[in-house]
Design a protein around this motif. Structure first.
Motif, PDB file in Angstrom:
ATOM      1  N   ASP A  59       0.831  -1.207   0.000  1.00 30.91           N
ATOM      2  CA  ASP A  59       0.000   0.000   0.000  1.00 30.91           C
ATOM      3  C   ASP A  59       0.862   1.253   0.000  1.00 30.91           C
ATOM      4  O   ASP A  59       0.533   2.244  -0.650  1.00 30.91           O
ATOM      5  CB  ASP A  59      -0.933   0.010   1.213  1.00 30.91           C
ATOM      6  N   HIS A  99       0.801   4.104  -2.846  1.00 29.76           N
ATOM      7  CA  HIS A  99       0.561   5.506  -2.500  1.00 29.76           C
ATOM      8  C   HIS A  99       1.654   6.391  -3.104  1.00 29.76           C
ATOM      9  O   HIS A  99       1.372   7.455  -3.657  1.00 29.76           O
ATOM     10  CB  HIS A  99       0.498   5.672  -0.979  1.00 29.76           C
ATOM     11  N   ARG A 128       1.035   9.249  -5.926  1.00 35.81           N
ATOM     12  CA  ARG A 128       1.417  10.640  -5.639  1.00 35.81           C
ATOM     13  C   ARG A 128       2.377  11.163  -6.705  1.00 35.81           C
ATOM     14  O   ARG A 128       2.199  12.269  -7.234  1.00 35.81           O
ATOM     15  CB  ARG A 128       2.052  10.727  -4.249  1.00 35.81           C
TER      16      ARG A 128
END
Length: 133
Positions: A52, A56, A60
């Motif tokens: 995860d 992320h 981003r």
């Protein structure tokens, strides 16, 4: 030797039926074993490479305009056989596709989980792991 007439035909049909029965028994045993393992929280297959946190980071950085090829060398696999190496570009794209599917159809995924639990008649069936989880 196969004889298409008389007792040879009957013997061949008998052996074919026995083989089919044995195959069905093996299939049922395998499915029961997989179901029992799932109830214990054990799932087959490889663990996901993209965590995860990695996902992320990728999301981003892609929002900032970087390509997957630019991001890939900066990611490091934390566990498993490839620990310390960068994940493949294909793994990253696969995780992004799974993430997009989860975002696009959350109610469909939740309904599929509910239908699966109803089908098996148990509330303690573990839910599938999300990509990168």
């Amino acid at each position: 030797m196969y004889d298409p007439s008389g007792p040879g035909r009957l013997l061949f049909a008998f052996f074919a039926a026995m083989a089919e029965t044995e195959r069905e028994n093996i299939r049922e045993s395998t499915l029961e074993g997989l179901d029992a393992a799932a109830r214990k929280g054990k799932h087959g297959g490889r663990p996901p490479v993209i965590t995860d946190d990695m996902l992320h980071t990728v999301l981003r950085r892609r929002a900032n305009g970087e390509s997957v090829e630019q991001i890939q060398p900066d990611l490091i696999i934390a566990t498993g056989k490839r620990k310390g190496q960068a994940p493949s570009v294909a793994s990253i794209y696969h995780a992004l596709a799974e993430h997009a599917k989860q975002q696009a159809y959350p109610e469909a995924v939740a309904q599929a989980h509910t239908d699966f639990a109803d089908l098996h008649g148990a509330d303690d069936i573990p839910r599938p792991r999300r990509a990168g989880a």
